[in-house]
Write a protein that holds these residues in place. Structure first.
Motif, PDB file in Angstrom:
ATOM      1  N   LEU A  94       0.783  -1.162   0.112  1.00  0.00           N
ATOM      2  CA  LEU A  94       0.122   0.148   0.081  1.00  0.00           C
ATOM      3  C   LEU A  94       0.882   1.128  -0.032  1.00  0.00           C
ATOM      4  O   LEU A  94       0.206   2.434  -0.581  1.00  0.00           O
ATOM      5  CB  LEU A  94      -0.898  -0.222   1.246  1.00  0.00           C
ATOM      6  N   SER A  95       2.162   1.187   0.457  1.00  0.00           N
ATOM      7  CA  SER A  95       2.998   2.476   0.566  1.00  0.00           C
ATOM      8  C   SER A  95       3.192   3.042  -0.951  1.00  0.00           C
ATOM      9  O   SER A  95       3.342   4.321  -1.027  1.00  0.00           O
ATOM     10  CB  SER A  95       4.216   2.171   1.155  1.00  0.00           C
ATOM     11  N   ALA A  96       2.951   2.066  -1.836  1.00  0.00           N
ATOM     12  CA  ALA A  96       3.040   2.626  -3.434  1.00  0.00           C
ATOM     13  C   ALA A  96       1.977   3.457  -3.682  1.00  0.00           C
ATOM     14  O   ALA A  96       2.336   4.410  -4.749  1.00  0.00           O
ATOM     15  CB  ALA A  96       3.289   1.400  -4.170  1.00  0.00           C
ATOM     16  N   LYS A  97       0.986   3.565  -2.900  1.00  0.00           N
ATOM     17  CA  LYS A  97      -0.211   4.382  -3.302  1.00  0.00           C
ATOM     18  C   LYS A  97       0.176   6.033  -2.456  1.00  0.00           C
ATOM     19  O   LYS A  97      -0.536   6.870  -3.241  1.00  0.00           O
ATOM     20  CB  LYS A  97      -1.423   3.922  -2.663  1.00  0.00           C
ATOM     21  N   VAL A  98       1.185   5.905  -1.680  1.00  0.00           N
ATOM     22  CA  VAL A  98       1.253   7.259  -1.167  1.00  0.00           C
ATOM     23  C   VAL A  98       2.845   7.941  -1.533  1.00  0.00           C
ATOM     24  O   VAL A  98       2.992   9.037  -1.502  1.00  0.00           O
ATOM     25  CB  VAL A  98       1.266   6.911   0.494  1.00  0.00           C
ATOM     26  N   PHE A  99       3.732   6.826  -1.462  1.00  0.00           N
ATOM     27  CA  PHE A  99       5.236   7.345  -1.728  1.00  0.00           C
ATOM     28  C   PHE A  99       5.341   6.965  -3.347  1.00  0.00           C
ATOM     29  O   PHE A  99       5.277   5.964  -3.909  1.00  0.00           O
ATOM     30  CB  PHE A  99       6.120   6.474  -0.894  1.00  0.00           C
ATOM     31  N   ASP A 100       6.014   8.232  -3.992  1.00  0.00           N
ATOM     32  CA  ASP A 100       6.495   8.214  -5.292  1.00  0.00           C
ATOM     33  C   ASP A 100       7.889   8.062  -5.266  1.00  0.00           C
ATOM     34  O   ASP A 100       8.548   9.180  -5.487  1.00  0.00           O
ATOM     35  CB  ASP A 100       5.705   9.346  -5.997  1.00  0.00           C
ATOM     36  N   CYS A 101       8.614   7.054  -5.247  1.00  0.00           N
ATOM     37  CA  CYS A 101       9.989   6.897  -4.898  1.00  0.00           C
ATOM     38  C   CYS A 101      10.391   5.333  -5.296  1.00  0.00           C
ATOM     39  O   CYS A 101       9.563   4.572  -5.496  1.00  0.00           O
ATOM     40  CB  CYS A 101      10.363   7.329  -3.609  1.00  0.00           C
ATOM     41  N   ASP A 102      11.663   5.014  -4.893  1.00  0.00           N
ATOM     42  CA  ASP A 102      12.274   3.786  -5.259  1.00  0.00           C
ATOM     43  C   ASP A 102      12.013   2.758  -3.990  1.00  0.00           C
ATOM     44  O   ASP A 102      12.585   2.883  -2.808  1.00  0.00           O
ATOM     45  CB  ASP A 102      13.637   3.860  -5.642  1.00  0.00           C
ATOM     46  N   ILE A 103      10.901   2.118  -3.970  1.00  0.00           N
ATOM     47  CA  ILE A 103      10.435   1.131  -2.854  1.00  0.00           C
ATOM     48  C   ILE A 103      10.877  -0.209  -2.916  1.00  0.00           C
ATOM     49  O   ILE A 103      10.561  -0.724  -3.912  1.00  0.00           O
ATOM     50  CB  ILE A 103       8.975   1.404  -2.602  1.00  0.00           C
ATOM     51  N   THR A 104      11.288  -0.662  -1.887  1.00  0.00           N
ATOM     52  CA  THR A 104      11.663  -2.058  -1.561  1.00  0.00           C
ATOM     53  C   THR A 104      10.924  -2.650  -0.522  1.00  0.00           C
ATOM     54  O   THR A 104      10.897  -1.592   0.737  1.00  0.00           O
ATOM     55  CB  THR A 104      13.105  -2.168  -1.371  1.00  0.00           C
ATOM     56  N   GLY A 105      10.275  -3.737  -0.476  1.00  0.00           N
ATOM     57  CA  GLY A 105       9.620  -4.182   0.693  1.00  0.00           C
ATOM     58  C   GLY A 105       9.990  -5.460   1.043  1.00  0.00           C
ATOM     59  O   GLY A 105      10.569  -6.320   0.293  1.00  0.00           O
TER      60      GLY A 105
END
Length: 159
Positions: free
Chosen positions: A47-58
């Motif tokens: 869900l963090s992809a709906k809020v943060f527009d950056c390079d996310i690793t989970g």
């Protein structure tokens, strides 16, 4: 099969709205851009992809939740993060710390892989709440505490 693997299909329906609200509150206090490397510990369905527009690793120990993530993921536990020291600009852990097998070790790993910005939430109803808060305040320099309906959100680093 773990609890989260069992509920994975309906996770967003069960917890999505409350998790998004916490992430939005955190996002108001984080300065991220497209080049920010963010680690989402206990990322669930991403869900963090709906809020943060950056390079996310989970990372998450639930394979079934990870299958729903829109960003790169690794099946792992917080206590043994498969990353280099200071690899991430920002590390978040939203409503997952109470599930760590070793809370102190998980928090130390989060600190190790992050540079200087951390957002950690503690479930208010957890019977481990006081212990978790104490450990966070021992390991991190907490600058702000935000109150969500169900969680306390502790921010550490430059905000």
């Amino acid at each position: 099969m773990s609890y989260y693997d069992e509920i994975a299909e309906g996770y967003n329906e069960l917890h999505g709205e409350e998790q998004l609200n916490k992430l939005k509150l955190i996002a108001k206090h984080l300065n991220v851009d497209k080049n920010t490397k963010l680690l989402d510990v206990g990322c669930g369905t991403g869900l963090s992809a709906k809020v943060f527009d950056c390079d996310i690793t989970g990372i998450d120990p639930s394979e079934q939740l990870l299958k729903q993530c829109p960003f790169k993921t690794i099946k792992a536990n917080a206590e043994n993060l498969p990353f280099k020291d200071n690899e991430f600009d920002v590390v978040i852990a939203v409503t997952c710390i109470q599930n760590f097998k070793d809370i102190n070790q998980g928090l130390r790993e989060i600190k190790r892989v992050g540079k200087n910005k951390f957002a950690l939430t503690v479930l208010k109803k957890s019977n481990k709440k006081d212990f978790i808060l104490n450990q966070i305040k021992t390991i991190f320099q907490v600058q702000k505490v935000l109150k969500d309906e169900k969680d306390l959100i502790l921010l550490s680093g430059v905000f």
